[in-house]
Design an enzyme around this catalytic site. Structure first.
Site, short mmCIF file in Angstrom:
data_model
loop_
_atom_site.label_atom_id
_atom_site.label_comp_id
_atom_site.label_asym_id
_atom_site.label_seq_id
_atom_site.Cartn_x
_atom_site.Cartn_y
_atom_site.Cartn_z
CB SER A 141 -0.89 -0.01 1.25
OG SER A 141 -1.50 1.24 1.48
CE1 TYR A 154 -4.16 -1.81 5.38
CE2 TYR A 154 -3.32 0.35 4.77
CZ TYR A 154 -3.81 -0.89 4.42
OH TYR A 154 -3.92 -1.22 3.09
#
Length: 313
Positions: A141, A154
């Site tokens: 990501s 995250y």
């Protein structure tokens, strides 16, 4: 390693394949004539995806963080479909909210699934990849580029997953195994839809530059990843313009920090900074396994009254 190869008749393994990007990638690889193993926590949903593939497939219900269970899953896939040529570590969860008030078990579970689960996936399937001179793809990501506030677990997990894959790459290159890192931005899964249900996270995203806050359809993201996978790319960008963000990586965290310092104080005055819990349908299933009260109900809207539109990501 960046050469095209023939995928037809080979075996692919996709974790987190019950919905969202995992299901989209499974369909893309099946369309290329690959046999596909779908791994995840929801046997019935995985089977429903497998039924749409039109190719030989196999479903394994498994927790990607369980070493023994994943080792058995790898043996099962080899027995049914043969040694894998492609393994995609896609399974992931996310949670938002201030770190200080985060539930330790929830915070830890994000790290376990996104980072430890990726490593367990690699460990379990590397023997098969060595046999086929295959390719391991770590779904990552832009959170690895620059950490964002309210998403500490995250961001930490994706930065760790990126480093893990980059460390693994030279270790297995001599065995003919390629390792790629796929950098994703906002993808239209229920996880991202749940982000927008929480007003502070939605407002932070709204203050990003227009290209940086655009949400891309799952099938388009899967197509970009497929393009890189076929060429065994070391890095895959979805969307492709993220290559420019990679080039500007030294300044990216500074820009995120400046924007956050400008907007967060106002948001903290105007809104309650609630914890989101694990986001998306898949996240709520993970919360059930943690024994979180009310998990799986979609309860809680972060104060903005939106309905839950999620289906796992």
């Amino acid at each position: 390693m960046s050469r095209s190869w023939e995928l037809q008749g080979r075996t692919a393994v996709v974790t987190g394949a019950a919905r969202g990007l995992g299901a989209g990638l499974a369909r893309r690889l099946a369309a290329r004539g690959m046999r596909v193993a779908l791994l995840g926590r929801e046997a019935a949903t995985l089977a429903a995806v497998a039924a749409t593939l039109g190719t030989e497939s196999h479903v394994v219900e498994v927790d990607v963080t369980d070493d023994d269970a994943m080792s058995r899953a790898a043996d099962e896939v080899r027995r049914h479909l043969g040694a894998p040529s492609v393994v995609i570590a896609n399974a992931g969860v996310a949670a938002g909210g201030p770190f200080e008030s985060s539930a330790p078990d929830t915070w830890r579970r994000v790290i376990e699934v996104n980072l430890v689960g990726s490593a367990v996936t690699a460990r379990s399937f590397l023997p098969g990849l060595r046999d086929t001179h295959g390719y391991f793809l770590q779904i990552c990501s832009t959170a690895a580029f620059g950490a964002a506030p309210m998403m500490s677990a995250y961001c930490a997990s994706k930065a760790g997953a990126e480093s893990f894959a980059r460390s693994l790459r030279p270790e297995v290159a001599g065995f003919g195994v390629g390792v790629g890192v796929a950098y994703l931005h906002w993808t239209d899964t229920d996880m991202i839809r749940d982000v927008d249900r929480h007003v502070v996270l939605r407002e932070l995203r709204a203050h990003m530059p227009a290209p940086a806050r655009r949400v891309y359809p799952v099938d388009q993201v899967a197509a970009w990843i497929e393009h890189g996978l076929v060429r065994r790319r070391a890095t895959v960008y979805a969307p492709p313009w993220l290559r420019l963000a990679q080039a500007g990586r030294p300044v990216f965290p500074l820009l995120v920090d400046l924007m956050s310092r400008r907007e967060l104080p106002r948001l903290m005055r105007e809104y309650s900074l609630d914890q989101t819990g694990l986001l998306g349908h898949g996240g709520r299933l993970e919360e059930r396994s943690l024994g979180v009260p009310g998990a799986g109900t979609g309860a809680g809207d972060g104060g903005d009254g939106r309905d839950d539109r999620g289906t796992g990501g």
